[in-house]
Design a protein around this motif. Structure first.
Motif, PDB file in Angstrom:
ATOM      1  N   TYR A  40       0.830  -1.207   0.000  1.00 44.59           N
ATOM      2  CA  TYR A  40       0.000   0.000   0.000  1.00 44.59           C
ATOM      3  C   TYR A  40       0.868   1.262   0.000  1.00 44.59           C
ATOM      4  O   TYR A  40       0.645   2.184  -0.795  1.00 44.59           O
ATOM      5  CB  TYR A  40      -0.929  -0.019   1.226  1.00 44.59           C
ATOM      6  N   ARG A  44       1.621   4.522  -2.666  1.00 45.67           N
ATOM      7  CA  ARG A  44       1.488   5.926  -2.254  1.00 45.67           C
ATOM      8  C   ARG A  44       2.771   6.709  -2.488  1.00 45.67           C
ATOM      9  O   ARG A  44       2.733   7.860  -2.902  1.00 45.67           O
ATOM     10  CB  ARG A  44       1.085   6.018  -0.781  1.00 45.67           C
ATOM     11  N   PRO A  47       3.621   6.327  -7.103  1.00 49.07           N
ATOM     12  CA  PRO A  47       2.371   6.024  -7.802  1.00 49.07           C
ATOM     13  C   PRO A  47       2.540   5.628  -9.271  1.00 49.07           C
ATOM     14  O   PRO A  47       1.683   4.946  -9.817  1.00 49.07           O
ATOM     15  CB  PRO A  47       1.559   7.309  -7.672  1.00 49.07           C
ATOM     16  N   ARG A  96       2.820  -3.991 -10.099  1.00 45.83           N
ATOM     17  CA  ARG A  96       1.481  -3.435  -9.927  1.00 45.83           C
ATOM     18  C   ARG A  96       0.838  -4.175  -8.743  1.00 45.83           C
ATOM     19  O   ARG A  96       0.992  -5.363  -8.600  1.00 45.83           O
ATOM     20  CB  ARG A  96       0.660  -3.646 -11.195  1.00 45.83           C
ATOM     21  N   GLU A  98      -2.632  -4.454  -5.820  1.00 45.46           N
ATOM     22  CA  GLU A  98      -4.083  -4.310  -5.682  1.00 45.46           C
ATOM     23  C   GLU A  98      -4.469  -2.897  -5.266  1.00 45.46           C
ATOM     24  O   GLU A  98      -5.635  -2.516  -5.305  1.00 45.46           O
ATOM     25  CB  GLU A  98      -4.644  -5.335  -4.697  1.00 45.46           C
ATOM     26  N   TYR A  99      -3.500  -2.072  -4.881  1.00 37.97           N
ATOM     27  CA  TYR A  99      -3.765  -0.704  -4.443  1.00 37.97           C
ATOM     28  C   TYR A  99      -3.572   0.318  -5.557  1.00 37.97           C
ATOM     29  O   TYR A  99      -3.822   1.503  -5.355  1.00 37.97           O
ATOM     30  CB  TYR A  99      -2.888  -0.350  -3.238  1.00 37.97           C
ATOM     31  N   ASP A 100      -3.133  -0.113  -6.738  1.00 37.51           N
ATOM     32  CA  ASP A 100      -3.045   0.773  -7.895  1.00 37.51           C
ATOM     33  C   ASP A 100      -4.451   1.089  -8.379  1.00 37.51           C
ATOM     34  O   ASP A 100      -5.368   0.261  -8.255  1.00 37.51           O
ATOM     35  CB  ASP A 100      -2.258   0.109  -9.034  1.00 37.51           C
ATOM     36  N   GLU A 101      -4.624   2.276  -8.943  1.00 35.79           N
ATOM     37  CA  GLU A 101      -5.954   2.696  -9.368  1.00 35.79           C
ATOM     38  C   GLU A 101      -6.488   1.887 -10.542  1.00 35.79           C
ATOM     39  O   GLU A 101      -7.662   1.643 -10.638  1.00 35.79           O
ATOM     40  CB  GLU A 101      -5.959   4.194  -9.686  1.00 35.79           C
ATOM     41  N   SER A 102      -5.633   1.536 -11.473  1.00 31.97           N
ATOM     42  CA  SER A 102      -6.133   0.738 -12.606  1.00 31.97           C
ATOM     43  C   SER A 102      -5.094  -0.206 -13.111  1.00 31.97           C
ATOM     44  O   SER A 102      -3.977  -0.208 -12.818  1.00 31.97           O
ATOM     45  CB  SER A 102      -6.586   1.637 -13.738  1.00 31.97           C
TER      46      SER A 102
END
Length: 102
Positions: A40, A44, A47, A96, A98-102
């Motif tokens: 996570y 942050r 990104p 990548r 699971e907390y990446d936006e897409s």
């Protein structure tokens, strides 16, 4: 001083439950919690996947997220989330999550 936990902090798998005012004060003890928190915070702090940042810039970013930026940086490298040059001058996120936006 007590604060009411937010609903996100009550979820057992949510790494935000280990943060206080958006900062990690101490790494959780359980491996799966450490992994979730590190993944996570890697997103942050870095990104953009594969964007190189200097060691100083990464340390500054991590300092905003934790009391131990060097320890978190080491954890990100040890878990394979972040790669670095041989001399440690540059870092980049390679995975990548699971907390990446897409």
């Amino acid at each position: 001083m007590t604060t009411e936990p937010t609903p996100a902090r009550q979820l057992p798998g949510d790494p935000q439950r280990f943060l206080r005012s958006g900062r990690l004060e101490a790494m959780p003890r359980r491996w799966r919690d450490k992994l979730a928190v590190t993944r996570y915070l890697a997103v942050r702090a870095m990104p953009v996947l594969l964007e190189p940042v200097t060691e100083r810039e990464l340390t500054d970013r991590l300092s905003e997220l934790t009391l131990d930026p060097a320890g978190l940086r080491r954890a990100m490298v040890d878990q394979g989330l972040v790669q670095r040059t041989r001399d440690g001058a540059e870092y980049w996120r390679t995975e990548r999550t699971e907390y990446d936006e897409s």
